[in-house]
Design a protein around this motif. Structure first.
Motif, short mmCIF file in Angstrom:
data_model
loop_
_atom_site.label_atom_id
_atom_site.label_comp_id
_atom_site.label_asym_id
_atom_site.label_seq_id
_atom_site.Cartn_x
_atom_site.Cartn_y
_atom_site.Cartn_z
N ILE A 181 0.84 -1.20 0.00
CA ILE A 181 0.00 0.00 0.00
C ILE A 181 0.87 1.25 0.00
CG2 ILE A 181 -1.66 1.34 1.37
CD1 ILE A 181 -2.74 -1.42 2.39
N LEU A 182 1.88 1.27 0.86
CA LEU A 182 2.75 2.45 0.97
C LEU A 182 3.54 2.69 -0.31
CD1 LEU A 182 4.12 2.02 4.61
CD2 LEU A 182 2.28 3.53 3.84
N GLU A 183 4.06 1.64 -0.89
CA GLU A 183 4.86 1.80 -2.11
C GLU A 183 4.00 2.17 -3.32
OE1 GLU A 183 7.15 -1.83 -2.35
OE2 GLU A 183 8.72 -0.99 -1.05
N ALA A 184 2.76 1.71 -3.36
CA ALA A 184 1.88 2.02 -4.49
C ALA A 184 1.49 3.50 -4.51
CB ALA A 184 0.63 1.15 -4.45
N ASP A 185 1.31 4.08 -3.35
CA ASP A 185 0.88 5.48 -3.26
C ASP A 185 1.33 6.04 -1.90
OD1 ASP A 185 -0.32 7.92 -3.71
OD2 ASP A 185 -2.37 7.19 -3.43
N PRO A 186 2.60 6.44 -1.80
CA PRO A 186 3.14 6.85 -0.50
C PRO A 186 2.43 8.08 0.08
CG PRO A 186 4.92 6.55 -2.10
CD PRO A 186 3.62 6.49 -2.85
N PRO A 187 1.99 7.98 1.33
CA PRO A 187 1.45 9.15 2.02
C PRO A 187 2.61 10.01 2.53
CG PRO A 187 1.49 7.30 3.52
CD PRO A 187 1.99 6.78 2.19
N ARG A 188 2.33 11.18 3.01
CA ARG A 188 3.36 12.00 3.67
C ARG A 188 3.53 11.58 5.13
NH1 ARG A 188 4.15 17.40 2.73
NH2 ARG A 188 5.65 17.21 4.40
N LEU A 189 2.42 11.01 5.71
CA LEU A 189 2.43 10.59 7.10
C LEU A 189 1.80 9.21 7.21
CD1 LEU A 189 2.81 11.13 10.15
CD2 LEU A 189 0.63 12.36 10.12
N PHE A 190 2.55 8.27 7.79
CA PHE A 190 2.05 6.92 8.03
C PHE A 190 2.00 6.69 9.53
CE2 PHE A 190 3.40 2.38 8.74
CZ PHE A 190 2.12 1.86 8.62
N LYS A 204 13.33 6.71 1.64
CA LYS A 204 12.94 6.11 0.35
C LYS A 204 11.54 6.56 -0.08
CE LYS A 204 12.18 1.70 -1.96
NZ LYS A 204 11.95 0.28 -1.76
N LEU A 205 10.59 6.54 0.85
CA LEU A 205 9.21 6.89 0.54
C LEU A 205 8.90 8.38 0.77
CD1 LEU A 205 7.25 3.84 2.02
CD2 LEU A 205 7.93 4.23 -0.36
N GLN A 206 9.86 9.10 1.38
CA GLN A 206 9.63 10.50 1.74
C GLN A 206 8.37 10.62 2.61
OE1 GLN A 206 11.80 13.38 0.88
NE2 GLN A 206 12.99 11.49 0.95
N CYS A 207 8.35 9.80 3.65
CA CYS A 207 7.16 9.66 4.49
C CYS A 207 7.58 9.65 5.96
CB CYS A 207 6.49 8.33 4.12
SG CYS A 207 5.12 7.86 5.17
N LEU A 208 6.88 10.41 6.78
CA LEU A 208 7.10 10.37 8.22
C LEU A 208 6.26 9.25 8.82
CD1 LEU A 208 8.41 11.72 10.71
CD2 LEU A 208 6.34 13.15 10.88
N HIS A 209 6.89 8.42 9.65
CA HIS A 209 6.20 7.34 10.34
C HIS A 209 6.05 7.70 11.81
CE1 HIS A 209 6.52 3.69 12.94
NE2 HIS A 209 5.49 3.36 12.20
N MET A 210 4.84 7.49 12.35
CA MET A 210 4.59 7.71 13.78
C MET A 210 3.85 6.52 14.37
SD MET A 210 3.20 11.57 14.24
CE MET A 210 4.29 12.97 14.21
N ASN A 211 4.36 6.06 15.50
CA ASN A 211 3.67 5.09 16.34
C ASN A 211 3.71 5.68 17.74
OD1 ASN A 211 3.09 2.95 18.16
ND2 ASN A 211 3.69 1.44 16.64
N PRO A 212 2.55 5.99 18.32
CA PRO A 212 2.55 6.66 19.62
C PRO A 212 2.86 5.77 20.81
CG PRO A 212 0.31 6.23 18.95
CD PRO A 212 1.19 5.81 17.80
#
Length: 165
Positions: free
Chosen positions: A97-106, A121-129
């Motif tokens: 899902i992420l590689e098909a259409d990368p979000p800015r925030l995951f 690689k995806l130019q995406c910020l990842h957050m897990n609280p």
């Protein structure tokens, strides 16, 4: 500008401090494992709530909250699911899902491990609280508060709610 309170893995327990810590927030986002629909209702009665179901959530929660949620927040595309992994060790389902259409925030939960990291690689910020509940192996209960201003994510704060037990 949108002020977000990010929470996950409450597992049937909602610390009353959440209402103080998220008082200035415009929305609450829950990354799964609510535990009870009553807990979700208390949050949604307090602030607008976006959420996804987690692996412990029953049909009552699954009938209201999806497995995956994708939306625009200000100028940011957000994707949230409960079991997702982290850069570069994503869950195989989520990686597609992420590689098909990368979000800015995951955003995800499940691991009970607080992480805020950027995927180059995806130019995406990842957050897990991390986990805000009392069940699990984590030692400190945590949530995150942050701001989305246009296409800028900023002012990220980790809030410790206290020991798990």
């Amino acid at each position: 500008m949108l002020r977000i309170g990010l929470i996950s893995d409450t597992h049937h327990f909602l610390d009353e401090k959440i209402f103080t810590h998220f008082a200035s927030c415009d929305e609450i986002w829950h990354a799964g494992d609510f535990g009870t629909i009553d807990l979700a209702k208390r949050l949604s009665d307090f602030k607008p709530l976006k959420g996804v179901y987690g692996n412990i959530d029953g049909s009552d929660i699954r009938s209201v909250y999806p497995e995956n949620l994708r939306w625009q927040a200000e100028g940011i595309t957000v994707f949230m699911t409960h079991i997702g992994g982290y850069p570069p060790r994503y869950n195989p389902r989520v990686k597609k899902i992420l590689e098909a259409d990368p979000p800015r925030l995951f955003i995800d939960g499940h691991s009970h491990i607080l992480k805020v990291m950027f995927d180059e690689k995806l130019q995406c910020l990842h957050m897990n609280p991390g986990a805000a509940g009392r069940q699990g192996w984590h030692t400190v209960r945590t949530v995150i508060r942050f701001v989305i201003d246009g296409d800028n994510m900023k002012d990220c704060e980790v809030i410790e709610l206290g020991p798990r037990g």
